[in-house]
Design a protein around this motif. Structure first.
Motif, PDB file in Angstrom:
ATOM      1  N   ALA A   1       0.795  -1.233   0.000  1.00 52.81           N
ATOM      2  CA  ALA A   1       0.000   0.000   0.000  1.00 52.81           C
ATOM      3  C   ALA A   1       0.828   1.282   0.000  1.00 52.81           C
ATOM      4  O   ALA A   1       0.367   2.317   0.482  1.00 52.81           O
ATOM      5  CB  ALA A   1      -1.003   0.008   1.160  1.00 52.81           C
ATOM      6  N   TRP A   2       2.042   1.231  -0.505  1.00 47.60           N
ATOM      7  CA  TRP A   2       2.720   2.500  -0.772  1.00 47.60           C
ATOM      8  C   TRP A   2       1.916   3.184  -1.883  1.00 47.60           C
ATOM      9  O   TRP A   2       1.452   2.520  -2.815  1.00 47.60           O
ATOM     10  CB  TRP A   2       4.158   2.264  -1.264  1.00 47.60           C
ATOM     11  N   THR A   3       1.766   4.476  -1.787  1.00 44.90           N
ATOM     12  CA  THR A   3       1.022   5.172  -2.833  1.00 44.90           C
ATOM     13  C   THR A   3       1.906   6.214  -3.517  1.00 44.90           C
ATOM     14  O   THR A   3       2.845   6.759  -2.921  1.00 44.90           O
ATOM     15  CB  THR A   3      -0.239   5.856  -2.267  1.00 44.90           C
ATOM     16  N   PHE A   4       1.562   6.473  -4.763  1.00 47.25           N
ATOM     17  CA  PHE A   4       2.361   7.370  -5.611  1.00 47.25           C
ATOM     18  C   PHE A   4       1.426   8.287  -6.389  1.00 47.25           C
ATOM     19  O   PHE A   4       0.395   7.837  -6.906  1.00 47.25           O
ATOM     20  CB  PHE A   4       3.205   6.550  -6.610  1.00 47.25           C
ATOM     21  N   LYS A   5       1.779   9.544  -6.471  1.00 48.00           N
ATOM     22  CA  LYS A   5       1.027  10.452  -7.340  1.00 48.00           C
ATOM     23  C   LYS A   5       1.203   9.997  -8.780  1.00 48.00           C
ATOM     24  O   LYS A   5       2.138   9.248  -9.090  1.00 48.00           O
ATOM     25  CB  LYS A   5       1.537  11.886  -7.189  1.00 48.00           C
ATOM     26  N   THR A   6       0.360  10.479  -9.671  1.00 49.44           N
ATOM     27  CA  THR A   6       0.419  10.010 -11.054  1.00 49.44           C
ATOM     28  C   THR A   6       1.609  10.607 -11.817  1.00 49.44           C
ATOM     29  O   THR A   6       1.759  10.371 -13.010  1.00 49.44           O
ATOM     30  CB  THR A   6      -0.910  10.270 -11.795  1.00 49.44           C
ATOM     31  N   ASP A   7       2.463  11.373 -11.129  1.00 50.97           N
ATOM     32  CA  ASP A   7       3.746  11.730 -11.742  1.00 50.97           C
ATOM     33  C   ASP A   7       4.855  10.828 -11.174  1.00 50.97           C
ATOM     34  O   ASP A   7       6.037  11.054 -11.415  1.00 50.97           O
ATOM     35  CB  ASP A   7       4.087  13.207 -11.544  1.00 50.97           C
ATOM     36  N   GLY A   8       4.467   9.849 -10.366  1.00 49.70           N
ATOM     37  CA  GLY A   8       5.412   8.871  -9.837  1.00 49.70           C
ATOM     38  C   GLY A   8       5.909   9.185  -8.432  1.00 49.70           C
ATOM     39  O   GLY A   8       6.411   8.286  -7.749  1.00 49.70           O
ATOM     40  N   SER A   9       5.770  10.436  -7.987  1.00 48.67           N
ATOM     41  CA  SER A   9       6.358  10.802  -6.694  1.00 48.67           C
ATOM     42  C   SER A   9       5.651  10.084  -5.538  1.00 48.67           C
ATOM     43  O   SER A   9       4.451   9.817  -5.590  1.00 48.67           O
ATOM     44  CB  SER A   9       6.306  12.326  -6.498  1.00 48.67           C
ATOM     45  N   LEU A  10       6.411   9.799  -4.512  1.00 45.18           N
ATOM     46  CA  LEU A  10       5.891   9.053  -3.359  1.00 45.18           C
ATOM     47  C   LEU A  10       4.884   9.901  -2.597  1.00 45.18           C
ATOM     48  O   LEU A  10       5.158  11.046  -2.240  1.00 45.18           O
ATOM     49  CB  LEU A  10       7.060   8.664  -2.444  1.00 45.18           C
ATOM     50  N   LEU A  11       3.706   9.340  -2.356  1.00 44.14           N
ATOM     51  CA  LEU A  11       2.657  10.076  -1.659  1.00 44.14           C
ATOM     52  C   LEU A  11       2.586   9.640  -0.203  1.00 44.14           C
ATOM     53  O   LEU A  11       2.606  10.477   0.696  1.00 44.14           O
ATOM     54  CB  LEU A  11       1.312   9.833  -2.365  1.00 44.14           C
ATOM     55  N   SER A  12       2.515   8.349   0.051  1.00 45.61           N
ATOM     56  CA  SER A  12       2.411   7.904   1.445  1.00 45.61           C
ATOM     57  C   SER A  12       2.886   6.461   1.606  1.00 45.61           C
ATOM     58  O   SER A  12       2.899   5.685   0.642  1.00 45.61           O
ATOM     59  CB  SER A  12       0.954   8.002   1.926  1.00 45.61           C
ATOM     60  N   ILE A  13       3.259   6.164   2.857  1.00 50.27           N
ATOM     61  CA  ILE A  13       3.644   4.798   3.236  1.00 50.27           C
ATOM     62  C   ILE A  13       2.929   4.501   4.553  1.00 50.27           C
ATOM     63  O   ILE A  13       2.967   5.335   5.470  1.00 50.27           O
ATOM     64  CB  ILE A  13       5.176   4.689   3.473  1.00 50.27           C
ATOM     65  N   PRO A  14       2.261   3.346   4.673  1.00 48.66           N
ATOM     66  CA  PRO A  14       1.659   3.022   5.966  1.00 48.66           C
ATOM     67  C   PRO A  14       2.741   2.934   7.059  1.00 48.66           C
ATOM     68  O   PRO A  14       3.861   2.481   6.781  1.00 48.66           O
ATOM     69  CB  PRO A  14       1.041   1.626   5.727  1.00 48.66           C
ATOM     70  N   LEU A  15       2.408   3.377   8.252  1.00 48.38           N
ATOM     71  CA  LEU A  15       3.358   3.383   9.384  1.00 48.38           C
ATOM     72  C   LEU A  15       4.662   4.079   9.008  1.00 48.38           C
ATOM     73  O   LEU A  15       5.756   3.551   9.207  1.00 48.38           O
ATOM     74  CB  LEU A  15       3.648   1.945   9.860  1.00 48.38           C
TER      75      LEU A  15
END
Lengths: 440, 160
Positions: free
Chosen positions: A110-124
């Protein structure tokens, strides 16, 4: 010890003025170098903007051997990302196409990334505090391809950060894309009708080579096009000529026809058959289409657009386009002896449906795994792939109508059976092998 | 003169597959009505053969070309020839109107196509739309739906 890696002189020696060494088609190391160099240093077709009309729409594909995802970003621009999670290496966007919303979410952690690839969030996320995470490549998210160019809705990318510009790479060859788009009365294309996928057990370059090979249709396609003409001749007099016969028959044209139609070459390996005439030049007029074209462009311009009859345009390295029939093929290399052929078809927005119907019939009759025309082409490629390793001969010959004064990287028009475009492609191949083929 | 019963319909489906496996293609073509079609969709639940591409959507003329080509001396992709084998599940009659002489029958199948050392297995469902014409049962539409119709295939050269 490797034969070709770290041995640019050996790679360079694979391509002579009019001959190509068999290893260029069968050697795994050469193939790996092609993926690292040719498909990285040149501008490669990715997809079409109409596949991802809305924010968050994505389409997964490959550029050479690199898995990528093309996505419509929140600012409506089109991004091409390497489709790999920076965390554990999982493919982030699943197969095919869809809408990912505002971000991609890796299905593993569940790491998430914006649609330009940049890291948005990581659980914990606090588990990464004071670990030096900011200096890891993972903190930069999914790697975005820096060089992406959208030309009249056709999306290309150059994986290498530095290199030839889009404009210089394609030059005047873009006129084929222009012509296909201009054939829409409103100047717009949409991918339509699905994609035919076809596995050929041969090297990708054989398929590219075949695009401007005008000495094979009357030989290899005698069994299909010739038979279609024979069957049609027996139809009762006055029967209207079926669309299928109209599409098949030109493949049975004699050598003279192909010689006269001409071939044009452009710098960087691009070129096309069908300069003054072609197998696509004599299709029936479609009711209401001409009127729609004239209404938008005026009679002179409409005539000019529809008068263009280019047959196959090769966009080096691995895309080929048929403007007059609105079809495109992409040759995706899977290995030295395996290629995925994708046949894409386009709707001319604002034109009658029957044009799309003709496009689809063409691609089904000529390019499908079930096509009697393609069966014989594929048979030839696969026979070549099977025996190229023969020690009886070492070279593939591209000599037809070679003139010793022939210059690389020029734009010119020549006889329609000249193998100049095949030589042109191989010169571009050496050029875009870059450091892997630099002469001593 | 045949009458339309479940038995005649099932017998027809079995006999048609056998004809293909025995490569009696000219006889097979005669099973189609003059306006008959053979259709292999490219996608699941594909509604339209015209504005969506298919693996095959061929009328009698195109099927004739295909068959004559198989006999040709310069049909290189058939040197050597391919062979086929149909394995059919018991067909089910989806609808039948004996008065009108129309029936729709659906059959699950496994189909093997071989050429020398290569053997490919395909699986799917075939739906025959049959009509009685002058006392003879004919195919108006043969629709072949592969379970993996959207997969990338190599050459498929004979008829499923």
């Amino acid at each position: 010890m490797s034969k070709y890696r770290n041995n640019p002189a050996a790679v360079r020696a694979l391509v002579r003025e009019t001959e190509v060494h068999k290893d260029a088609y069968i050697d795994q190391e050469v193939f790996d170098l092609e993926m690292e160099q040719v498909f990285t240093n040149s501008w490669v077709y990715v997809g079409h903007a109409s596949q991802i009309p809305n924010k968050g729409d994505y389409y997964t594909t490959t550029v050479g051997d690199q898995p990528v995802v093309m996505v419509r970003h929140s600012d409506d621009s089109i991004k091409v990302l390497h489709n790999r999670c920076p965390h554990k290496g999982v493919k982030v966007a699943g197969e095919g196409c869809g809408n990912t919303g505002k971000f991609f979410r890796c299905p593993y952690h569940a790491w998430t990334f914006k649609t330009d690839g940049s890291l948005l969030s990581i659980p914990l996320k606090n588990g990464y505090t004071d670990t030096g995470f900011e200096s890891c490549e993972a903190s930069h998210g999914m790697a975005a391809v820096k060089n992406v160019q959208v030309y009249r809705d056709f999306v290309f990318c150059r994986l290498a950060n530095e290199g030839i510009s889009f404009e210089e790479f394609f030059g005047d060859s873009l006129t084929t894309i222009d012509n296909m788009v201009d054939r829409s009365p409103v100047g717009k294309l949409e991918v339509a009708g699905g994609v035919l996928r076809y596995i050929n057990n041969c090297n990708w370059k054989m398929l590219v080579d075949n695009q401007t090979d005008t000495c094979h249709p009357m030989v290899a396609h005698e069994s299909s096009a010739g038979t279609a003409v024979d069957v049609w001749k027996r139809a009762p007099e006055g029967t209207p000529k079926p669309m299928a016969v109209e599409l098949f028959a030109p493949f049975a044209s004699p050598y003279e026809f192909f010689e006269k139609m001409g071939i044009r070459v452009w710098p960087n390996g691009h070129g096309h058959t069908g300069v003054s005439d072609s197998i696509h030049a004599d299709y029936s007029a479609i009711p209401d289409y001409w009127e729609a074209m004239v209404a938008n462009y005026g009679e002179d311009r409409a005539k000019q657009i529809l008068g263009e009859c280019r047959h196959n345009t090769v966009y080096f390295p691995n895309m080929t386009m048929k403007g007059p029939i609105q079809a495109m093929r992409v040759f995706k290399p899977l290995g030295p002896g395996k290629t995925l052929v994708e046949s894409w078809t386009f709707r001319l927005v604002g034109a009658p449906d029957i044009l799309l119907e003709r496009t689809l019939m063409y691609t089904r009759l000529i390019n499908a795994p079930t096509s009697v025309v393609a069966h014989d082409d594929t048979e030839m490629y696969e026979r070549a792939q099977e025996v190229l390793h023969s020690r009886g001969r070492d070279w593939v010959n591209l000599q037809r109508l070679y003139d010793g004064s022939e210059q690389p990287d020029v734009s010119t028009v020549t006889n329609g059976t000249n193998e100049w475009q095949m030589r042109n492609q191989m010169r571009a191949w050496v050029k875009f092998m870059g450091p892997a083929a630099k002469a001593e | 003169m045949n009458t339309l019963t479940e038995k005649t319909v099932l017998d027809f489906v079995y006999a048609e597959a056998r004809m293909l496996d025995e490569q009696r293609f000219d006889d097979w073509l005669q099973l189609f009505t003059d306006d008959g079609y053979y259709w292999m969709p490219l996608t699941h639940n594909q509604p339209d053969p015209r504005l969506h591409t298919s693996l095959l959507y061929e009328d009698k003329l195109l099927l004739q070309v295909r068959i004559e080509r198989l006999h040709g001396k310069r049909t290189f992709s058939q040197q050597p020839h391919s062979r086929s084998h149909h394995l059919l599940q018991l067909p089910t009659v989806e609808s039948m109107d004996a008065a009108k002489g129309e029936a729709v029958v659906r059959t699950a199948f496994h189909y093997v196509e071989t050429r020398v050392d290569e053997q490919q297995l395909y699986a799917g469902w075939v739906t025959h739309t049959l009509v009685m014409q002058d006392g003879v049962l004919k195919i108006k539409l043969k629709k072949v739906e592969l379970v993996n119709c959207d997969a990338a295939f190599g050459n498929i050269q004979l008829f499923m």
